[in-house]
Motif scaffolding. Structure first.
Motif, PDB file in Angstrom:
ATOM      1  N   CYS A   1      -6.794  46.096  73.918  1.00  0.00           N
ATOM      2  CA  CYS A   1      -5.554  46.772  74.287  1.00  0.00           C
ATOM      3  C   CYS A   1      -4.523  45.780  74.802  1.00  0.00           C
ATOM      4  CB  CYS A   1      -5.815  47.807  75.379  1.00  0.00           C
ATOM      5  SG  CYS A   1      -6.935  49.131  74.862  1.00  0.00           S
ATOM      6  N   GLU A   2      -3.259  46.046  74.489  1.00  0.00           N
ATOM      7  CA  GLU A   2      -2.159  45.249  75.021  1.00  0.00           C
ATOM      8  C   GLU A   2      -1.952  45.596  76.490  1.00  0.00           C
ATOM      9  OE1 GLU A   2       1.439  45.502  72.763  1.00  0.00           O
ATOM     10  OE2 GLU A   2       0.342  45.648  70.881  1.00  0.00           O
ATOM     11  N   ARG A   3      -1.273  44.725  77.194  1.00  0.00           N
ATOM     12  CA  ARG A   3      -0.981  44.969  78.611  1.00  0.00           C
ATOM     13  C   ARG A   3       0.358  45.673  78.768  1.00  0.00           C
ATOM     14  NH1 ARG A   3      -3.818  41.433  82.546  1.00  0.00           N
ATOM     15  NH2 ARG A   3      -5.479  40.443  81.367  1.00  0.00           N
ATOM     16  N   LEU A   4       0.523  46.751  78.059  1.00  0.00           N
ATOM     17  CA  LEU A   4       1.736  47.547  78.077  1.00  0.00           C
ATOM     18  C   LEU A   4       1.516  48.718  79.024  1.00  0.00           C
ATOM     19  CD1 LEU A   4       4.481  48.201  76.678  1.00  0.00           C
ATOM     20  CD2 LEU A   4       3.145  49.483  75.003  1.00  0.00           C
ATOM     21  N   TYR A   5       2.486  49.003  79.889  1.00  0.00           N
ATOM     22  CA  TYR A   5       2.326  50.118  80.818  1.00  0.00           C
ATOM     23  C   TYR A   5       3.144  51.314  80.345  1.00  0.00           C
ATOM     24  CZ  TYR A   5       1.790  52.820  85.063  1.00  0.00           C
ATOM     25  OH  TYR A   5       1.486  53.820  85.960  1.00  0.00           O
ATOM     26  N   GLN A   6       2.452  52.257  79.729  1.00  0.00           N
ATOM     27  CA  GLN A   6       3.003  53.552  79.347  1.00  0.00           C
ATOM     28  C   GLN A   6       1.903  54.553  79.692  1.00  0.00           C
ATOM     29  OE1 GLN A   6       3.910  52.963  75.170  1.00  0.00           O
ATOM     30  NE2 GLN A   6       6.033  52.513  75.662  1.00  0.00           N
TER      31      GLN A   6
ATOM     32  N   LYS B   1      -1.885  54.247  75.885  1.00  0.00           N
ATOM     33  CA  LYS B   1      -2.634  55.043  74.907  1.00  0.00           C
ATOM     34  C   LYS B   1      -3.960  54.385  74.553  1.00  0.00           C
ATOM     35  CE  LYS B   1      -2.365  56.485  70.102  1.00  0.00           C
ATOM     36  NZ  LYS B   1      -1.560  56.466  68.884  1.00  0.00           N
ATOM     37  N   CYS B   2      -3.942  53.074  74.380  1.00  0.00           N
ATOM     38  CA  CYS B   2      -5.153  52.358  73.989  1.00  0.00           C
ATOM     39  C   CYS B   2      -6.245  52.482  75.048  1.00  0.00           C
ATOM     40  CB  CYS B   2      -4.822  50.893  73.719  1.00  0.00           C
ATOM     41  SG  CYS B   2      -6.239  49.907  73.199  1.00  0.00           S
ATOM     42  N   SER B   3      -5.903  52.235  76.307  1.00  0.00           N
ATOM     43  CA  SER B   3      -6.924  52.311  77.360  1.00  0.00           C
ATOM     44  C   SER B   3      -7.405  53.756  77.544  1.00  0.00           C
ATOM     45  CB  SER B   3      -6.416  51.726  78.679  1.00  0.00           C
ATOM     46  OG  SER B   3      -5.300  52.420  79.160  1.00  0.00           O
ATOM     47  N   PHE B   4      -6.508  54.727  77.346  1.00  0.00           N
ATOM     48  CA  PHE B   4      -6.917  56.127  77.410  1.00  0.00           C
ATOM     49  C   PHE B   4      -7.888  56.443  76.271  1.00  0.00           C
ATOM     50  CE2 PHE B   4      -6.240  60.459  75.827  1.00  0.00           C
ATOM     51  CZ  PHE B   4      -6.755  61.173  76.894  1.00  0.00           C
ATOM     52  N   CYS B   5      -7.570  55.984  75.064  1.00  0.00           N
ATOM     53  CA  CYS B   5      -8.429  56.266  73.914  1.00  0.00           C
ATOM     54  C   CYS B   5      -9.794  55.592  74.038  1.00  0.00           C
ATOM     55  CB  CYS B   5      -7.732  55.870  72.625  1.00  0.00           C
ATOM     56  SG  CYS B   5      -6.408  57.015  72.180  1.00  0.00           S
ATOM     57  N   LYS B   6      -9.838  54.408  74.622  1.00  0.00           N
ATOM     58  CA  LYS B   6     -11.137  53.763  74.863  1.00  0.00           C
ATOM     59  C   LYS B   6     -11.985  54.630  75.787  1.00  0.00           C
ATOM     60  CE  LYS B   6     -11.591  49.322  75.581  1.00  0.00           C
ATOM     61  NZ  LYS B   6     -11.380  47.922  76.001  1.00  0.00           N
ATOM     62  N   ALA B   7     -11.351  55.216  76.801  1.00  0.00           N
ATOM     63  CA  ALA B   7     -12.075  56.093  77.721  1.00  0.00           C
ATOM     64  C   ALA B   7     -12.532  57.374  77.012  1.00  0.00           C
ATOM     65  CB  ALA B   7     -11.199  56.430  78.926  1.00  0.00           C
ATOM     66  N   VAL B   8     -11.714  57.899  76.108  1.00  0.00           N
ATOM     67  CA  VAL B   8     -12.091  59.083  75.329  1.00  0.00           C
ATOM     68  C   VAL B   8     -13.323  58.773  74.494  1.00  0.00           C
ATOM     69  CG1 VAL B   8     -11.401  60.601  73.426  1.00  0.00           C
ATOM     70  CG2 VAL B   8      -9.784  60.098  75.255  1.00  0.00           C
TER      71      VAL B   8
ATOM     72  N   LYS C   1      -4.312  65.121  79.966  1.00  0.00           N
ATOM     73  CA  LYS C   1      -3.717  66.153  80.808  1.00  0.00           C
ATOM     74  C   LYS C   1      -2.203  66.156  80.632  1.00  0.00           C
ATOM     75  CE  LYS C   1      -3.967  67.817  85.557  1.00  0.00           C
ATOM     76  NZ  LYS C   1      -4.503  67.514  86.892  1.00  0.00           N
ATOM     77  N   GLN C   2      -1.614  64.950  80.645  1.00  0.00           N
ATOM     78  CA  GLN C   2      -0.173  64.825  80.463  1.00  0.00           C
ATOM     79  C   GLN C   2       0.189  63.388  80.142  1.00  0.00           C
ATOM     80  OE1 GLN C   2       1.056  66.007  84.402  1.00  0.00           O
ATOM     81  NE2 GLN C   2       1.386  63.905  85.039  1.00  0.00           N
ATOM     82  N   ALA C   3       1.334  63.186  79.513  1.00  0.00           N
ATOM     83  CA  ALA C   3       1.880  61.854  79.334  1.00  0.00           C
ATOM     84  C   ALA C   3       2.506  61.475  80.671  1.00  0.00           C
ATOM     85  CB  ALA C   3       2.911  61.843  78.219  1.00  0.00           C
ATOM     86  N   GLY C   4       2.264  60.265  81.124  1.00  0.00           N
ATOM     87  CA  GLY C   4       2.756  59.840  82.422  1.00  0.00           C
ATOM     88  C   GLY C   4       1.621  59.753  83.423  1.00  0.00           C
ATOM     89  N   ALA C   5       1.937  59.267  84.590  1.00  0.00           N
ATOM     90  CA  ALA C   5       0.929  59.101  85.644  1.00  0.00           C
ATOM     91  C   ALA C   5       0.451  60.442  86.180  1.00  0.00           C
ATOM     92  CB  ALA C   5       1.501  58.255  86.779  1.00  0.00           C
ATOM     93  N   CYS C   6      -0.763  60.463  86.696  1.00  0.00           N
ATOM     94  CA  CYS C   6      -1.329  61.681  87.281  1.00  0.00           C
ATOM     95  C   CYS C   6      -0.667  62.017  88.607  1.00  0.00           C
ATOM     96  CB  CYS C   6      -2.834  61.515  87.510  1.00  0.00           C
ATOM     97  SG  CYS C   6      -3.785  61.389  85.990  1.00  0.00           S
TER      98      CYS C   6
END
Length: 56
Positions: A16-21, A34-41, A51-56
């Motif tokens: 994953c790139e070090r991009l913060y979105q 998205k990449c780090s989220f998908c790895k967790a999925v 749950k949502q786009a953006g921080a919890c």
């Protein structure tokens, strides 16, 4: 939505790139992008949902 959102071939490493979105997962954790989220999925075998786009 998560299954269509995250697509990778099995057995290949994911870098994953070090991009913060940020993305908020159903586990209450904020993933950097998205990449780090998908790895967790993939690690959760599909039980983790967005749950949502953006921080919890």
């Amino acid at each position: 939505m998560t299954l269509l959102f995250c697509r990778w071939k099995r057995g290949r490493p994911i870098y994953c790139e070090r991009l913060y979105q940020p993305f908020c997962g159903s586990d209450g954790k904020t993933y950097n992008n998205k990449c780090s989220f998908c790895k967790a999925v993939l690690k959760s075998r599909g039980t983790l949902q967005m749950k949502q786009a953006g921080a919890c």
